[in-house]
Write a protein that holds these residues in place. Sequence first.
Motif, mmCIF file in Angstrom:
data_model
loop_
_atom_site.group_PDB
_atom_site.id
_atom_site.type_symbol
_atom_site.label_atom_id
_atom_site.label_comp_id
_atom_site.label_asym_id
_atom_site.label_seq_id
_atom_site.Cartn_x
_atom_site.Cartn_y
_atom_site.Cartn_z
ATOM 1 N N ASP A 93 -5.514 6.881 12.036
ATOM 2 C CA ASP A 93 -6.065 5.670 11.685
ATOM 3 C C ASP A 93 -6.222 5.269 10.334
ATOM 4 N N VAL A 94 -6.503 6.223 9.482
ATOM 5 C CA VAL A 94 -6.879 6.158 7.800
ATOM 6 C C VAL A 94 -5.931 6.889 6.944
ATOM 7 N N TRP A 95 -4.992 7.320 7.566
ATOM 8 C CA TRP A 95 -4.070 8.482 7.155
ATOM 9 C C TRP A 95 -2.739 8.043 6.898
ATOM 10 N N ILE A 96 -2.149 8.289 5.795
ATOM 11 C CA ILE A 96 -0.649 7.923 5.416
ATOM 12 C C ILE A 96 -0.041 9.234 4.628
ATOM 13 N N LEU A 97 1.114 9.647 5.164
ATOM 14 C CA LEU A 97 1.731 10.753 4.930
ATOM 15 C C LEU A 97 2.928 10.090 3.650
ATOM 16 N N THR A 98 3.097 10.782 2.671
ATOM 17 C CA THR A 98 3.865 10.452 1.772
ATOM 18 C C THR A 98 4.322 11.500 0.912
ATOM 19 N N ALA A 99 5.314 11.402 -0.204
ATOM 20 C CA ALA A 99 5.526 12.522 -1.012
ATOM 21 C C ALA A 99 4.576 12.629 -2.109
ATOM 22 N N ALA A 100 4.303 13.854 -2.453
ATOM 23 C CA ALA A 100 3.453 14.271 -3.523
ATOM 24 C C ALA A 100 4.104 13.533 -5.010
#
Length: 290
Positions: A93-100
Motif C-alpha cells: 500500500d505504501v511501498w515502492i520497489l526500485t533500484a538503489a
Amino acid sequence: MRTLPKTTLSKGLISLCLCLLFIHLQSLDALRLHGEPFPAQAAISLRSSARISAEREGRITGGDLAALGEWPWIVSVQNQFGFDFCGGVIIDDVWILTAASCVSGLRARNLMVLVGTLSSWNNSALHYFVDQIHVHCNFDKPLYHNDIAMLRLTESIKYNKETAKISLSEVDELQEGDKLSFAGWGTTTAEGSRSQYLQQSQGNYLSVDKCRTALGETEDVDLGHVCVQMEKGKGICYGDTGGPLINSQGQLVGIGNWGVPCGRGYPDVYARVPFYHDWIRTIINGCGKV
C-alpha cells in the motif's frame, strides 16, 4: 509597462538554459552503465553529454506500446519538478520497489511517484510523495551488487483497474529460455529522447553462468541477479533502471539494474527479487534503517 533590467533578463535566461540542460542530461543518464555513475547522480548534478554520446550506437530498442491497465503496478519515479528518471513497482500500500542506483544520495522530500498512467507527463494521473528511502545496506558492495531500494510513501495508494500492487515471485524456478517481460519509459533509441508513453518488450531468461560469459566473464553478475537475453536491436535503455521484470504468471522476478546500451545484443541485468525477500520483509515490518 515596467521593463525588467537586462541583467535580470540575462540571469533568467541562464537559469532557464541550465534547467533545460539538467532535464536533458537527466533523461539521458537514467540507465546504469558499466563503469558509469549511477542514475541518481543525474538527478542532482550537471555533467557533460560528450562522455555519454561516445558510448552510444543509434540502435532501436524495439519496444511496443503498452495498453492502459496492462502494467497497473509500474510507477514513474520523478523529481520534485515532475521529470521522471527511473521506474519502480508497487509492492504494498505504501511501498515502492526500485533500484538503489536510482535513489541513493537523494532526499525523500524531493521525490514523488506517478501511478496508473501510460504517460509519464500525465498531469491528471495520481502522484504520491515519498516519505522514506531505504537503500540496501550492501548496495555496491561489491560494485553492481545489491542494487535494490524501497520507497515509503506519505499515504496509501488508491487502487483501481489501472493501479494495483504486484505479487512477488516467491520461489526462484526460472528455467533457461523462459519468457520474461519488462516495461519502462526509457529512450526508444540509444540516441533518442525519453518515451512519453510506456513501452514493453520480452526476452528469454539466461542463466548466471551464460550471462557472465556473454558479458566477458564479468564478476558483476551473481545469484542476486537475473539476466534477460534479447534479440539484437531490443533491450532496456536510458531511463529503464528500477523498472519491473515479470514472469508469465505476472509475478515480479526482477528490478532493472544495469546493461550495455542499447539493444546491442548483450544480456540486460536485473536484481533477482526472490533473493531479497527477507530484506524486503524486514523493511516493510519497520526493522530497517532510513
